[in-house]
Design a protein around this motif. Sequence first.
Motif, mmCIF file in Angstrom:
data_model
loop_
_atom_site.group_PDB
_atom_site.id
_atom_site.type_symbol
_atom_site.label_atom_id
_atom_site.label_comp_id
_atom_site.label_asym_id
_atom_site.label_seq_id
_atom_site.Cartn_x
_atom_site.Cartn_y
_atom_site.Cartn_z
ATOM 1 N N LEU A 13 0.839 -1.191 -0.057
ATOM 2 C CA LEU A 13 -0.042 0.167 0.035
ATOM 3 C C LEU A 13 1.022 1.260 -0.043
ATOM 4 O O LEU A 13 0.835 2.171 -0.752
ATOM 5 N N LEU A 14 1.943 1.212 0.866
ATOM 6 C CA LEU A 14 2.637 2.382 0.793
ATOM 7 C C LEU A 14 3.634 2.749 -0.181
ATOM 8 O O LEU A 14 3.832 3.749 -0.852
ATOM 9 N N GLU A 15 4.064 1.428 -1.063
ATOM 10 C CA GLU A 15 4.837 1.751 -2.236
ATOM 11 C C GLU A 15 3.998 2.107 -3.181
ATOM 12 O O GLU A 15 4.414 3.178 -3.983
ATOM 13 N N GLY A 16 2.702 1.603 -3.322
ATOM 14 C CA GLY A 16 1.789 2.086 -4.389
ATOM 15 C C GLY A 16 1.505 3.694 -4.280
ATOM 16 O O GLY A 16 1.435 4.236 -5.121
ATOM 17 N N LEU A 17 1.061 3.951 -2.829
ATOM 18 C CA LEU A 17 0.766 5.384 -2.606
ATOM 19 C C LEU A 17 2.018 6.525 -2.786
ATOM 20 O O LEU A 17 1.902 7.459 -3.586
ATOM 21 N N SER A 18 3.288 5.783 -2.674
ATOM 22 C CA SER A 18 4.406 6.794 -2.982
ATOM 23 C C SER A 18 4.828 6.792 -4.237
ATOM 24 O O SER A 18 5.073 8.017 -4.765
ATOM 25 N N TYR A 19 4.546 5.805 -4.971
ATOM 26 C CA TYR A 19 4.727 5.841 -6.481
ATOM 27 C C TYR A 19 3.643 6.891 -7.249
ATOM 28 O O TYR A 19 4.035 7.520 -8.169
ATOM 29 N N ILE A 20 2.587 6.683 -6.829
ATOM 30 C CA ILE A 20 1.386 7.600 -7.439
ATOM 31 C C ILE A 20 1.962 8.939 -6.976
ATOM 32 O O ILE A 20 1.758 10.081 -7.738
ATOM 33 N N LEU A 21 2.063 9.269 -5.687
ATOM 34 C CA LEU A 21 2.523 10.746 -5.455
ATOM 35 C C LEU A 21 3.911 11.303 -6.232
ATOM 36 O O LEU A 21 3.780 12.254 -6.675
ATOM 37 N N LEU A 42 10.117 12.660 -1.633
ATOM 38 C CA LEU A 42 9.379 11.397 -1.876
ATOM 39 C C LEU A 42 10.343 10.248 -2.610
ATOM 40 O O LEU A 42 9.920 8.886 -2.305
ATOM 41 N N GLY A 43 11.351 10.628 -3.042
ATOM 42 C CA GLY A 43 12.264 9.743 -3.866
ATOM 43 C C GLY A 43 12.849 8.467 -2.930
ATOM 44 O O GLY A 43 12.807 7.250 -3.307
ATOM 45 N N MET A 44 13.621 9.055 -1.817
ATOM 46 C CA MET A 44 14.318 8.159 -1.064
ATOM 47 C C MET A 44 13.141 6.905 -0.293
ATOM 48 O O MET A 44 13.214 5.815 -0.390
ATOM 49 N N PRO A 45 12.048 7.472 0.230
ATOM 50 C CA PRO A 45 11.291 6.569 0.886
ATOM 51 C C PRO A 45 10.565 5.722 -0.212
ATOM 52 O O PRO A 45 10.438 4.301 0.184
ATOM 53 N N HIS A 46 10.288 6.059 -1.267
ATOM 54 C CA HIS A 46 9.538 5.284 -2.319
ATOM 55 C C HIS A 46 10.677 4.193 -2.960
ATOM 56 O O HIS A 46 10.294 3.024 -2.979
ATOM 57 N N GLY A 47 11.822 4.540 -2.943
ATOM 58 C CA GLY A 47 12.912 3.323 -3.315
ATOM 59 C C GLY A 47 12.998 2.337 -2.158
ATOM 60 O O GLY A 47 13.221 1.159 -2.452
ATOM 61 N N ILE A 48 13.271 2.872 -1.073
ATOM 62 C CA ILE A 48 13.314 1.834 0.335
ATOM 63 C C ILE A 48 11.889 1.116 -0.058
ATOM 64 O O ILE A 48 11.940 -0.329 0.413
ATOM 65 N N LEU A 49 10.628 1.385 -0.044
ATOM 66 C CA LEU A 49 9.353 0.785 -0.076
ATOM 67 C C LEU A 49 9.461 -0.020 -1.205
ATOM 68 O O LEU A 49 8.978 -1.250 -1.244
ATOM 69 N N PHE A 50 10.270 0.048 -2.483
ATOM 70 C CA PHE A 50 10.092 -0.506 -3.688
ATOM 71 C C PHE A 50 10.809 -1.703 -3.443
ATOM 72 O O PHE A 50 10.759 -3.039 -3.618
ATOM 73 N N ILE A 51 12.107 -1.702 -2.681
ATOM 74 C CA ILE A 51 13.133 -2.574 -2.604
ATOM 75 C C ILE A 51 12.483 -3.678 -1.469
ATOM 76 O O ILE A 51 12.726 -4.896 -1.584
ATOM 77 N N ALA A 52 11.963 -3.031 -0.396
ATOM 78 C CA ALA A 52 11.256 -3.838 0.297
ATOM 79 C C ALA A 52 9.886 -4.663 -0.298
ATOM 80 O O ALA A 52 9.831 -5.876 0.016
ATOM 81 N N ALA A 77 3.730 -5.467 -10.836
ATOM 82 C CA ALA A 77 2.875 -4.612 -10.535
ATOM 83 C C ALA A 77 3.560 -3.286 -9.735
ATOM 84 O O ALA A 77 3.027 -2.319 -9.562
ATOM 85 N N SER A 78 4.737 -3.501 -9.122
ATOM 86 C CA SER A 78 5.601 -2.610 -8.649
ATOM 87 C C SER A 78 5.902 -1.158 -9.436
ATOM 88 O O SER A 78 6.177 -0.328 -8.853
ATOM 89 N N ILE A 79 5.981 -1.623 -10.811
ATOM 90 C CA ILE A 79 6.305 -0.575 -11.446
ATOM 91 C C ILE A 79 4.993 -0.160 -12.522
ATOM 92 O O ILE A 79 5.378 0.796 -13.202
ATOM 93 N N ILE A 80 3.942 -0.342 -12.141
ATOM 94 C CA ILE A 80 2.808 0.139 -12.906
ATOM 95 C C ILE A 80 2.026 0.678 -11.780
ATOM 96 O O ILE A 80 1.817 0.483 -10.871
ATOM 97 N N PRO A 81 1.737 1.991 -12.255
ATOM 98 C CA PRO A 81 0.755 2.639 -11.281
ATOM 99 C C PRO A 81 -0.467 2.032 -11.089
ATOM 100 O O PRO A 81 -0.888 1.535 -11.684
ATOM 101 N N PHE A 82 -0.990 2.114 -9.624
ATOM 102 C CA PHE A 82 -1.958 1.545 -9.026
ATOM 103 C C PHE A 82 -1.947 -0.054 -9.063
ATOM 104 O O PHE A 82 -2.845 -0.669 -8.611
ATOM 105 N N GLY A 83 -0.688 -0.441 -9.521
ATOM 106 C CA GLY A 83 -0.491 -2.002 -9.487
ATOM 107 C C GLY A 83 -0.417 -2.635 -8.118
ATOM 108 O O GLY A 83 -1.078 -3.810 -8.123
#
Length: 97
Positions: A13-21, A42-52, A77-83
């Motif tokens: 949820l957080l990864e998707g939300l950070s990506y959309i933002l 937003l870049g660093m938190p999104h990157g950490i959430l993506f890796i997690a 799904a992690s690289i598609i918005p809303f995925g």
Amino acid sequence: MFSFKSIFRIVALLEGLSYILLLFIATPIKYLADDPQYVKLLGMPHGILFIAYIAMTFMLKPDYSWNTKQFITVLVASIIPFGTFYIDKVYLKSTTV
């Protein structure tokens, strides 16, 4: 307390939300208003959430018994918005570990 599944759902949820933002708020502000601070914020938190998300997907594959197609769908799904929201609804809510 919290199961690994529920932690994965929160990370998704957080990864998707950070990506959309990042895509729909921070990047347009960066280029239209010449203000890169939101991308930096937003870049660093999104990157950490993506890796997690990716790491947890690999760890949960045996628990969910995902076949190759399902596993790749969860990863992509992690690289598609809303995925990640789709993955939560289709793959994570309906199954139990």
